[in-house]
Scaffold this active site. Structure first.
Site, PDB file in Angstrom:
ATOM      1  N   HIS A  73       0.874  -1.181   0.000  1.00 17.41           N
ATOM      2  CA  HIS A  73       0.000   0.000   0.000  1.00 17.41           C
ATOM      3  C   HIS A  73       0.911   1.231   0.000  1.00 17.41           C
ATOM      4  O   HIS A  73       2.006   1.186   0.578  1.00 17.41           O
ATOM      5  CB  HIS A  73      -0.813   0.127   1.287  1.00 17.41           C
ATOM      6  CG  HIS A  73      -1.763  -0.969   1.603  1.00 17.41           C
ATOM      7  ND1 HIS A  73      -1.392  -2.112   2.228  1.00 17.41           N
ATOM      8  CD2 HIS A  73      -3.102  -1.053   1.428  1.00 17.41           C
ATOM      9  CE1 HIS A  73      -2.456  -2.885   2.421  1.00 17.41           C
ATOM     10  NE2 HIS A  73      -3.514  -2.269   1.937  1.00 17.41           N
ATOM     11  N   ASP A 112       2.350   1.977   3.385  1.00 16.90           N
ATOM     12  CA  ASP A 112       3.304   1.009   3.952  1.00 16.90           C
ATOM     13  C   ASP A 112       4.742   1.471   3.741  1.00 16.90           C
ATOM     14  O   ASP A 112       5.620   1.160   4.536  1.00 16.90           O
ATOM     15  CB  ASP A 112       3.203  -0.372   3.268  1.00 16.90           C
ATOM     16  CG  ASP A 112       1.830  -0.992   3.355  1.00 16.90           C
ATOM     17  OD1 ASP A 112       1.087  -0.656   4.290  1.00 16.90           O
ATOM     18  OD2 ASP A 112       1.503  -1.815   2.466  1.00 16.90           O
ATOM     19  N   GLU A 162      -9.571 -13.382  -1.153  1.00 11.69           N
ATOM     20  CA  GLU A 162      -8.785 -13.734   0.035  1.00 11.69           C
ATOM     21  C   GLU A 162      -9.475 -14.865   0.792  1.00 11.69           C
ATOM     22  O   GLU A 162     -10.690 -14.824   1.032  1.00 11.69           O
ATOM     23  CB  GLU A 162      -8.623 -12.501   0.932  1.00 11.69           C
ATOM     24  CG  GLU A 162      -7.809 -12.812   2.174  1.00 11.69           C
ATOM     25  CD  GLU A 162      -7.291 -11.581   2.894  1.00 11.69           C
ATOM     26  OE1 GLU A 162      -6.882 -10.614   2.223  1.00 11.69           O
ATOM     27  OE2 GLU A 162      -7.296 -11.594   4.127  1.00 11.69           O
ATOM     28  N   HIS A 206     -11.435 -13.875   3.863  1.00  7.95           N
ATOM     29  CA  HIS A 206     -12.621 -13.075   3.543  1.00  7.95           C
ATOM     30  C   HIS A 206     -13.747 -13.994   3.072  1.00  7.95           C
ATOM     31  O   HIS A 206     -14.920 -13.768   3.382  1.00  7.95           O
ATOM     32  CB  HIS A 206     -12.319 -12.048   2.450  1.00  7.95           C
ATOM     33  CG  HIS A 206     -11.288 -11.032   2.838  1.00  7.95           C
ATOM     34  ND1 HIS A 206     -10.914  -9.996   2.003  1.00  7.95           N
ATOM     35  CD2 HIS A 206     -10.556 -10.877   3.966  1.00  7.95           C
ATOM     36  CE1 HIS A 206     -10.006  -9.253   2.603  1.00  7.95           C
ATOM     37  NE2 HIS A 206      -9.763  -9.770   3.790  1.00  7.95           N
ATOM     38  N   ASP A 253     -10.988 -11.739  11.037  1.00 12.46           N
ATOM     39  CA  ASP A 253      -9.985 -11.979  10.010  1.00 12.46           C
ATOM     40  C   ASP A 253      -8.632 -12.203  10.679  1.00 12.46           C
ATOM     41  O   ASP A 253      -7.940 -11.238  11.006  1.00 12.46           O
ATOM     42  CB  ASP A 253      -9.966 -10.696   9.138  1.00 12.46           C
ATOM     43  CG  ASP A 253      -9.301 -10.885   7.805  1.00 12.46           C
ATOM     44  OD1 ASP A 253      -9.005 -12.034   7.441  1.00 12.46           O
ATOM     45  OD2 ASP A 253      -9.084  -9.874   7.119  1.00 12.46           O
ATOM     46  N   ASP A 267      -6.028 -13.809   9.439  1.00 10.08           N
ATOM     47  CA  ASP A 267      -4.919 -13.692   8.471  1.00 10.08           C
ATOM     48  C   ASP A 267      -3.737 -14.604   8.789  1.00 10.08           C
ATOM     49  O   ASP A 267      -2.582 -14.194   8.668  1.00 10.08           O
ATOM     50  CB  ASP A 267      -4.401 -12.238   8.414  1.00 10.08           C
ATOM     51  CG  ASP A 267      -5.330 -11.305   7.670  1.00 10.08           C
ATOM     52  OD1 ASP A 267      -6.068 -11.761   6.789  1.00 10.08           O
ATOM     53  OD2 ASP A 267      -5.291 -10.088   7.960  1.00 10.08           O
ATOM     54  N   ASP A 311      -1.187 -12.546   2.208  1.00 10.25           N
ATOM     55  CA  ASP A 311      -1.726 -11.487   3.071  1.00 10.25           C
ATOM     56  C   ASP A 311      -1.848 -12.097   4.468  1.00 10.25           C
ATOM     57  O   ASP A 311      -2.939 -12.426   4.932  1.00 10.25           O
ATOM     58  CB  ASP A 311      -3.082 -11.020   2.519  1.00 10.25           C
ATOM     59  CG  ASP A 311      -3.529  -9.721   3.163  1.00 10.25           C
ATOM     60  OD1 ASP A 311      -2.909  -9.326   4.162  1.00 10.25           O
ATOM     61  OD2 ASP A 311      -4.502  -9.109   2.675  1.00 10.25           O
TER      62      ASP A 311
HETATM   63  C1  XUL Z   1      -7.809  -6.520   4.616  1.00  9.18           C
HETATM   64  C2  XUL Z   1      -7.016  -6.916   3.441  1.00  9.18           C
HETATM   65  C3  XUL Z   1      -6.138  -5.866   2.852  1.00  9.18           C
HETATM   66  C4  XUL Z   1      -6.083  -5.897   1.359  1.00  9.18           C
HETATM   67  C5  XUL Z   1      -5.290  -4.768   0.758  1.00  9.18           C
HETATM   68  O1  XUL Z   1      -8.588  -7.515   5.151  1.00  9.18           O
HETATM   69  O2  XUL Z   1      -7.044  -8.047   3.034  1.00  9.18           O
HETATM   70  O3  XUL Z   1      -4.869  -6.054   3.396  1.00  9.18           O
HETATM   71  O4  XUL Z   1      -5.514  -7.075   0.901  1.00  9.18           O
HETATM   72  O5  XUL Z   1      -5.744  -3.515   1.132  1.00  9.18           O
HETATM   73 CO    CO Z   2      -6.119  -9.011   1.444  1.00  9.68          CO
END
Ligand code: XUL
Ligand code: CO
Length: 443
Positions: free
Chosen positions: A103, A106, A270, A273, A309, A311, A341
């Site tokens: 991003h 970042d 994702e 998600h 989430d 991750d 991610d």
């Molecule tokens: C948030 C997510 C973000 C996107 C990029 O849940 O996945 O990190 O991948 O903005």
């Molecule tokens: Co993501």
């Protein structure tokens, strides 16, 4: 230049399944040909900048725990940003994956004004360009963070205030230009705050129209600058916003169709998600592949016992393999790939934990490709699907789908007794056994 990852002195190598070296790949063999392509080119794996280099290991109850001198660095924020990038590229080069993702926020610190922030960002894009040339690491995608700053609390493009929309437009323009300049393969739009908290203060239709206008502007800008990567929407049902407009693959597909954006934007799916949306990752990928909207993957995993989430680094070959099968069945990635991610757990505070997390994840994805390839080469799964729908190739099925028969026509044939369907087994357990046998054989 300072070295940050001293436990790893040379790039992580493929050593095969029997190695005892914890800092080696057991399945990821970049040059191995799988389904007609080098594994590296088939999987196009990437490290994400934000969780791995910009996040200190904080959570809502506590501050950062990680040993990350580039985050804690005192002094000039641009020196700290360069230190962070030195650490990131040292890691990328040692891990040996071809791509990374970032991003805007970042890689560069915010200034006091937007103009200062932009100048900081441009200086760091120059720095990244030199690092990419030195290491050969490429950009899978860039993106703009238009969800963290308080100005975006009520959304970016869906904000009730058009000035917030304009500010997000400025950031996305810059991030897209930078992605283009760095030769990025794609550009991602995750709508973290593009949703609502309560309908009491929300005009849903107005906000959807705003989002569509924004996306049309992004498409137009992409054309103007000659960016030839994919534009990717990343569906997520909620978190941070209570209800997000890009809920899942099907919702995004409907949105794109409704606003004449099909073929212009694709999805970055994702894993965590998908599960938050109440779907399997497998479902989300298959939906996008079947409807021509598939783009790229954010690989991670959630925790089945909680609803947020997490991750985590992916470690289920079965979960990955089923989705990878659908991707490969659809012809594989074009410009997309597998971006990690992923976040370390807060107690995994050592810098070397970043290697362990990624190595396990890379091997999981590599194994998933081997399983997917075995399933495709064997053909039994697709054959079972074909057999189940075989009736649709016959006269009745073809006539129904061609629109040659009405409800009344069909009723006549049912009344006459000519049509009387016989239920047949879906064979789920037999197919689950096929998947398990393939997993056991391959891994
Ligand atoms: C948030 C997510 C973000 C996107 C990029 O849940 O996945 O990190 O991948 O903005
Ligand atoms: Co993501």
């Amino acid at each position: 230049m300072a070295e940050f990852f001293t436990d790893v002195q040379s790039p992580i190598k493929y050593e095969g399944p029997d190695t005892t070296n914890e800092l080696a790949y057991r399945y990821y063999d970049p040059d191995r040909i799988v389904l007609g392509k080098r594994m590296e080119d088939q999987l196009r794996m990437a490290v994400c900048y934000w969780h791995s280099f910009a996040w200190p290991g904080s959570d809502v109850f506590g501050s950062g725990t990680f040993d990350r001198p580039w985050i804690d660095a005192a002094g000039d924020p641009m020196d700290a940003a360069r230190m962070k990038m030195d650490a990131a590229f040292e890691f990328f080069a040692k891990l040996g994956l071809p791509f990374y993702c970032f991003h805007d926020v970042d890689i560069a610190p915010a200034g006091d004004t937007y103009a200062e922030t932009k100048a900081n960002f441009e200086a760091m894009v120059d720095y990244a360009e030199a690092k990419m040339a030195d290491t050969g690491v490429k950009l899978l995608w860039g993106t703009a963070n238009v969800f963290s700053h308080p100005r975006f609390a009520a959304g970016a493009s869906t904000n009730p205030d058009p000035e917030a929309f304009a500010y997000a437009a400025a950031q996305v323009r810059n991030a897209l230009d930078a992605t283009n300049r760095l030769g990025g393969a794609n550009y991602v739009l995750w709508g973290g705050r593009e949703g609502y908290e309560t309908l009491l203060n929300t005009r849903m239709k107005h906000e959807s129209d705003q989002l569509a206008r924004f996306l049309h502007m992004v498409v137009e800008h992409k054309r103007n600058i000659g960016f030839d990567g994919m534009l990717l929407i990343e569906p997520k049902p909620q978190e941070p916003t209570k209800h997000q407009y890009d809920y899942d693959s099907a919702t995004v597909h409907g949105f794109l169709e409704r606003y004449d954006l099909l073929g212009e934007l694709f999805v970055n799916i994702e894993v965590n998600h998908a599960t938050l949306a109440g779907h399997s990752f497998h479902h989300e990928v298959a939906y996008a592949v079947d409807n021509g909207t598939f783009g790229s993957i954010d690989a991670n995993r959630g925790d089945s016992q909680n609803g947020w989430d997490t991750d985590q680094f992916p470690n289920s070959v079965e979960e990955m393999a089923l989705a990878t099968y659908e991707i490969m069945r659809g012809g594989g990635f074009t410009s997309g790939g597998f971006n990690f991610d992923t976040k370390l757990r807060r107690q995994s505070m050592d810098r070397t934990d970043l290697f362990y997390g990624h190595i396990g994840a890379v091997d999981t994805v590599a194994q998933s490709l081997l399983v997917a390839a075995a399933l495709i080469e064997d053909g039994a799964l697709e054959a079972a699907r074909d057999a189940r729908y075989a009736g649709w190739d016959g006269a009745l099925g073809t006539d129904i789908l061609a629109g040659n028969l009405s409800l009344a026509d069909l009723e006549v044939r049912v009344v006459s007794g000519e049509i009387d369907p016989t239920p047949v087994s879906g064979g789920q357990e037999r197919l689950e056994n096929l998947i398990n046998r393939t997993l056991w054989r391959t891994v």
